[in-house]
Design an enzyme around this catalytic site. Structure first.
Site, mmCIF file in Angstrom:
data_model
loop_
_atom_site.group_PDB
_atom_site.id
_atom_site.type_symbol
_atom_site.label_atom_id
_atom_site.label_comp_id
_atom_site.label_asym_id
_atom_site.label_seq_id
_atom_site.Cartn_x
_atom_site.Cartn_y
_atom_site.Cartn_z
ATOM 1 N N ASP A 192 -4.891 24.759 10.267
ATOM 2 C CA ASP A 192 -4.206 26.034 10.518
ATOM 3 C C ASP A 192 -4.564 27.055 9.441
ATOM 4 O O ASP A 192 -3.700 27.778 8.942
ATOM 5 C CB ASP A 192 -2.690 25.814 10.578
ATOM 6 N N GLY A 219 8.631 30.823 8.699
ATOM 7 C CA GLY A 219 7.585 30.507 9.654
ATOM 8 C C GLY A 219 8.242 30.130 10.963
ATOM 9 O O GLY A 219 9.437 30.358 11.149
ATOM 10 N N VAL A 265 11.690 29.488 3.936
ATOM 11 C CA VAL A 265 11.358 29.163 2.548
ATOM 12 C C VAL A 265 12.209 30.045 1.634
ATOM 13 O O VAL A 265 12.264 31.262 1.802
ATOM 14 C CB VAL A 265 9.849 29.357 2.278
HETATM 15 P P1 ATP Z 1 4.121 28.531 10.435
HETATM 16 O O1 ATP Z 1 4.901 29.480 11.248
HETATM 17 O O2 ATP Z 1 2.759 29.085 10.071
HETATM 18 O O3 ATP Z 1 4.097 27.163 10.990
HETATM 19 P P2 ATP Z 1 5.885 27.281 8.570
HETATM 20 O O4 ATP Z 1 7.129 27.358 9.368
HETATM 21 O O5 ATP Z 1 5.230 25.944 8.497
HETATM 22 O O6 ATP Z 1 4.872 28.393 9.029
HETATM 23 P P3 ATP Z 1 5.149 28.126 5.890
HETATM 24 O O7 ATP Z 1 3.945 28.848 6.407
HETATM 25 O O8 ATP Z 1 4.891 26.950 5.040
HETATM 26 O O9 ATP Z 1 6.168 27.780 7.093
HETATM 27 O O10 ATP Z 1 6.053 29.144 5.073
HETATM 28 C C1 ATP Z 1 6.545 30.330 5.654
HETATM 29 C C2 ATP Z 1 6.384 31.485 4.679
HETATM 30 O O11 ATP Z 1 7.138 31.222 3.482
HETATM 31 C C3 ATP Z 1 4.964 31.721 4.202
HETATM 32 O O12 ATP Z 1 4.249 32.566 5.081
HETATM 33 C C4 ATP Z 1 5.169 32.346 2.836
HETATM 34 O O13 ATP Z 1 5.427 33.730 2.951
HETATM 35 C C5 ATP Z 1 6.439 31.681 2.331
HETATM 36 N N1 ATP Z 1 6.117 30.528 1.477
HETATM 37 C C6 ATP Z 1 5.746 29.291 1.880
HETATM 38 N N2 ATP Z 1 5.527 28.482 0.848
HETATM 39 C C7 ATP Z 1 5.779 29.211 -0.272
HETATM 40 C C8 ATP Z 1 5.745 28.934 -1.696
HETATM 41 N N3 ATP Z 1 5.411 27.723 -2.140
HETATM 42 N N4 ATP Z 1 6.076 29.925 -2.546
HETATM 43 C C9 ATP Z 1 6.417 31.154 -2.073
HETATM 44 N N5 ATP Z 1 6.484 31.475 -0.764
HETATM 45 C C10 ATP Z 1 6.164 30.530 0.133
#
Ligand code: ATP
Length: 361
Positions: free
Chosen positions: A139, A22, A27
């Site tokens: 979000d 993200g 992740v």
């Molecule tokens: P954003 O850019 O929306 O702020 P972020 O940096 O907070 O995102 P997340 O959206 O939590 O990060 O996670 C990024 C990606 O990782 C998700 O779009 C998903 O593809 C993958 N992901 C997140 N959590 C999990 C999980 N528990 N199991 C598998 N894949 C996951």
């Protein structure tokens, strides 16, 4: 108060492949050494000081962790553990293997409204539970609606990414200008006090897209999208909604309401006849209506393309930022991947893009 373990995460978990990235996190699949169980490790960089452009505030991470601890529900991702090192925090989360709901649907040849409703119901149950605890996601968008396992006959929804979520305290007035333009409620744009109703607006937008493949307020630019939201410029264009039931349109119309206090709550949505039909006619209507699959597939392909484009844009920006930082000090040796470091979209117009770039702008 959440406990951030000071131990090294790698002493307990073997770090595996990247599952997703993200704007703030990477992740990875992680393997628990003691039990052999697989989990998802969300690696988030902590901002080193107030002036730093890289990373997240620790207080923000504490809020995300506290919220995740407070909302244990079958349709919400579970948090198992939290580790903290000098530069990063690692959230050990339940591993979700089914991918995004929208990708799952886009692979189908056709989908009845009644089948789409099974997913909507689970989303609303998860959301209703959060809202009952005064927690708002802020979000909600297709990227944050995943499936625990896509091979199950009835895949289970998991809401993820509580990075913008907020727990309301009694009497608190909370304003935020963060979100993803296509999905944010008018009161976010106008900087008015927010409530659980902001999530319900996003549900209205997501349902609109799910049924028609059209994004109701999407403009050519983010500014135009935001203007369209403020003036409530949307319609059920006949060529996209010819297969949609009148109950589904009514459901959306009761969510895309400018006044937050007039919007349906998650609990009310679960009782709406589109979700919970009472008469035989209502049941039949849902089974006769279907989602506009041709248009939906196009929407999803465009969405994925734009997500990749944004990721490349962010990587380029990070490279520039890092070059600047290196000019001043040593680069962070723990740096894992570019996406997690990017903060603002400086070339993006509105201040409310502070934390997110639209995947569709
Ligand atoms: P954003 O850019 O929306 O702020 P972020 O940096 O907070 O995102 P997340 O959206 O939590 O990060 O996670 C990024 C990606 O990782 C998700 O779009 C998903 O593809 C993958 N992901 C997140 N959590 C999990 C999980 N528990 N199991 C598998 N894949 C996951």
């Amino acid at each position: 108060m959440a406990v951030f373990k000071p131990e090294n995460v790698e002493d307990f978990y073997e770090i595996g492949e990247v599952l997703g990235s993200g704007h703030f996190a990477q992740v990875r699949k992680v393997h628990e050494r003691a039990t052999g169980t697989y989990w998802a490790g969300k690696f988030l960089k902590i901002r080193k000081n107030a002036c730093s452009r890289l990373g997240l505030d620790r207080s923000r991470l504490e809020e995300e962790v506290d919220i995740l601890h407070a909302i244990q529900h079958p349709n919400i991702i579970t948090l198992k553990d939290v580790f903290e090192s000098r530069a990063e925090v690692v959230l050990v989360l339940e591993l979700v293997t089914g991918g995004e709901l929208f990708d799952f649907i886009a692979e189908k040849e056709n989908l009845l409204e009644s089948e789409a409703i099974e997913f909507m119901e689970q989303i609303l149950k998860g959301l209703g539970f959060m809202h009952s605890k005064n927690i708002v996601h802020f979000d909600l968008k297709p990227e944050n609606i995943m499936l625990s396992d896509r091979v199950a006959p009835h895949p289970n929804i998991k809401l993820i990414d509580f990075g913008l979520a907020h727990r309301f305290h009694q009497g608190e007035e909370y304003r935020s200008s963060s979100g993803t333009p296509q999905y944010i409620a008018p009161e976010v744009i106008t900087s008015d006090p927010l409530s659980t109703a902001a999530d319900m607006w996003s549900i209205g937008v997501i349902t609109f897209i799910l049924l028609s493949g059209l994004s109701p307020f999407q403009g050519d630019t983010d500014d135009e999208t935001l203007r369209n939201i403020i003036i409530m410029n949307y319609e059920f264009a006949a060529q996209y909604f010819s297969m949609t039931s009148s109950m589904a349109k009514d459901f959306i119309q009761k969510l895309l309401v400018k006044d937050p206090s007039e919007r349906m709550t998650a609990e009310e949505c679960l009782l709406h006849p589109w979700i919970k039909p009472i008469t035989r006619t209502q049941v039949a209507k849902r089974n006769r209506s279907s989602i506009n699959m041709k248009s939906f597939k196009k929407f999803n392909a465009r969405r994925k393309w734009k997500m990749s484009y944004n990721m490349v844009w962010m990587c380029n920006r990070l490279v520039r930022l890092n070059l600047l930082c290196k000019g001043r000090s040593e680069a962070d040796p723990l740096e894992r991947q570019c996406e997690s470091d990017v903060e603002d979209g400086e070339s993006k117009p509105a201040s409310l893009l502070r934390r997110r770039l639209s995947s569709s702008s």
